[in-house]
Design a protein around this motif. Structure first.
Motif, PDB file in Angstrom:
ATOM      1  N   LEU A  30     -18.560   8.168  18.734  1.00  0.00           N
ATOM      2  CA  LEU A  30     -18.044   9.100  17.735  1.00  0.00           C
ATOM      3  C   LEU A  30     -17.341   8.373  16.580  1.00  0.00           C
ATOM      4  CD1 LEU A  30     -17.733  12.093  16.946  1.00  0.00           C
ATOM      5  CD2 LEU A  30     -15.487  12.009  18.024  1.00  0.00           C
ATOM      6  N   LEU A  31     -16.381   7.512  16.883  1.00  0.00           N
ATOM      7  CA  LEU A  31     -15.580   6.898  15.819  1.00  0.00           C
ATOM      8  C   LEU A  31     -16.287   5.739  15.116  1.00  0.00           C
ATOM      9  CD1 LEU A  31     -12.053   6.946  17.501  1.00  0.00           C
ATOM     10  CD2 LEU A  31     -13.166   8.709  16.125  1.00  0.00           C
ATOM     11  N   HIS A  32     -17.050   4.923  15.876  1.00  0.00           N
ATOM     12  CA  HIS A  32     -17.734   3.775  15.266  1.00  0.00           C
ATOM     13  C   HIS A  32     -19.033   4.195  14.574  1.00  0.00           C
ATOM     14  CE1 HIS A  32     -15.789   0.385  17.878  1.00  0.00           C
ATOM     15  NE2 HIS A  32     -15.003   1.452  17.855  1.00  0.00           N
ATOM     16  N   GLN A  33     -19.845   4.997  15.262  1.00  0.00           N
ATOM     17  CA  GLN A  33     -21.194   5.253  14.765  1.00  0.00           C
ATOM     18  C   GLN A  33     -21.340   6.564  13.997  1.00  0.00           C
ATOM     19  OE1 GLN A  33     -23.197   4.843  18.548  1.00  0.00           O
ATOM     20  NE2 GLN A  33     -23.654   2.692  18.166  1.00  0.00           N
ATOM     21  N   VAL A  34     -20.898   7.684  14.570  1.00  0.00           N
ATOM     22  CA  VAL A  34     -21.123   8.971  13.921  1.00  0.00           C
ATOM     23  C   VAL A  34     -20.197   9.161  12.714  1.00  0.00           C
ATOM     24  CG1 VAL A  34     -21.087  11.479  14.235  1.00  0.00           C
ATOM     25  CG2 VAL A  34     -22.016  10.020  16.038  1.00  0.00           C
ATOM     26  N   LEU A  35     -18.882   9.050  12.935  1.00  0.00           N
ATOM     27  CA  LEU A  35     -17.939   9.239  11.834  1.00  0.00           C
ATOM     28  C   LEU A  35     -17.786   7.975  10.974  1.00  0.00           C
ATOM     29  CD1 LEU A  35     -15.173  11.287  13.695  1.00  0.00           C
ATOM     30  CD2 LEU A  35     -16.942  12.134  12.140  1.00  0.00           C
ATOM     31  N   GLN A  36     -18.100   6.823  11.544  1.00  0.00           N
ATOM     32  CA  GLN A  36     -18.011   5.521  10.864  1.00  0.00           C
ATOM     33  C   GLN A  36     -16.617   5.277  10.284  1.00  0.00           C
ATOM     34  OE1 GLN A  36     -21.406   5.004   8.231  1.00  0.00           O
ATOM     35  NE2 GLN A  36     -22.782   5.768   9.798  1.00  0.00           N
ATOM     36  N   TRP A  37     -15.603   5.606  11.091  1.00  0.00           N
ATOM     37  CA  TRP A  37     -14.224   5.411  10.662  1.00  0.00           C
ATOM     38  C   TRP A  37     -13.810   3.953  10.776  1.00  0.00           C
ATOM     39  CZ3 TRP A  37     -10.965   9.945  13.089  1.00  0.00           C
ATOM     40  CH2 TRP A  37     -11.262  11.125  12.401  1.00  0.00           C
ATOM     41  N   HIS A  38     -14.367   3.244  11.744  1.00  0.00           N
ATOM     42  CA  HIS A  38     -14.058   1.829  11.924  1.00  0.00           C
ATOM     43  C   HIS A  38     -15.117   1.183  12.801  1.00  0.00           C
ATOM     44  CE1 HIS A  38     -12.081   3.491  15.608  1.00  0.00           C
ATOM     45  NE2 HIS A  38     -12.591   2.395  16.164  1.00  0.00           N
ATOM     46  N   HIS A  39     -15.085  -0.140  12.862  1.00  0.00           N
ATOM     47  CA  HIS A  39     -15.880  -0.916  13.808  1.00  0.00           C
ATOM     48  C   HIS A  39     -14.900  -1.728  14.641  1.00  0.00           C
ATOM     49  CE1 HIS A  39     -19.858  -0.013  12.183  1.00  0.00           C
ATOM     50  NE2 HIS A  39     -19.318  -0.108  10.973  1.00  0.00           N
ATOM     51  N   MET A  40     -15.413  -2.493  15.580  1.00  0.00           N
ATOM     52  CA  MET A  40     -14.549  -3.198  16.517  1.00  0.00           C
ATOM     53  C   MET A  40     -13.564  -4.132  15.821  1.00  0.00           C
ATOM     54  SD  MET A  40     -14.112  -2.945  19.663  1.00  0.00           S
ATOM     55  CE  MET A  40     -12.603  -3.575  20.304  1.00  0.00           C
ATOM     56  N   ILE A  41     -13.999  -4.861  14.820  1.00  0.00           N
ATOM     57  CA  ILE A  41     -13.108  -5.826  14.165  1.00  0.00           C
ATOM     58  C   ILE A  41     -13.040  -5.591  12.651  1.00  0.00           C
ATOM     59  CG2 ILE A  41     -13.353  -7.606  15.946  1.00  0.00           C
ATOM     60  CD1 ILE A  41     -15.394  -9.002  14.077  1.00  0.00           C
TER      61      ILE A  41
END
Length: 182
Positions: A30-41
């Motif tokens: 949800l947060l990394h891929q769909v909403l693209q709010w952030h990535h791991m680093i």
């Protein structure tokens, strides 16, 4: 470990591992891929270039692989306990322990990645001055899931035949069936 009746205890750590893994999947999908709010680093290496996106995608993949391992380990623990003999555990025990694991995931991931290491924040699409509010909200959400999961788990434990402390005494099968229907 088995109960006096020979049936195994509910595998609490299986639910915790499921919750850790599913919490990670929720965060990553949800947060990394769909909403693209952030990535791991993304706070230390922004994904604003092709090379930055490749690096972040790689670490997102490592993150997803680790959450997958949590789910597999939870499944192994649950299988090893449940396939030995027919047992009846309240579904609240599994859902409660999974919710506790999800909450632990949010608390650990939030404290370590958002606050201690600062490698990413919950919502990097808002102005940087607002990141802390999202990060603190993530911790509050994790603590709420941990507390709710604890409550649900112990309620389910009271409803599961053989899971109650021996001081409550033995109840007949009819009493256990009546509790399950209530």
């Amino acid at each position: 470990m088995a109960l006096p009746n020979g049936k195994p205890h509910f595998p609490f750590w299986a639910g915790i591992l499921f919750g850790l893994g599913l919490g990670g999947f929720f965060d990553g999908i949800l947060l990394h891929q769909v909403l693209q709010w952030h990535h791991m680093i993304s706070s230390t290496d922004p994904a604003d270039t092709v090379e930055g996106l490749r690096l972040n995608t790689f670490w997102d993949g490592i993150f997803h692989a680790s959450t997958y391992i949590f789910v597999v380990l939870g499944l192994i623990l649950l299988w090893r306990k449940a396939h030995v003999a027919h047992v009846w555990w309240s579904g609240k025990m599994l859902s409660g322990s999974m919710l506790m694991g999800f909450g632990v995931f949010n608390l650990v991931e939030g404290l370590v990645n958002h606050h201690l290491l600062g490698i990413h924040h919950v919502n990097e699409t808002v102005p940087g001055t607002h990141w802390v509010y999202w990060d603190v909200g993530f911790l509050i959400w994790g603590a709420a899931m941990l507390a709710a999961g604890y409550f649900i788990f112990w309620r389910g434990k009271r409803q599961s035949p053989g899971e109650q402390p021996s001081s409550l005494g033995q109840q007949s099968e009819e009493g256990g069936a009546a509790r399950r229907l209530a």
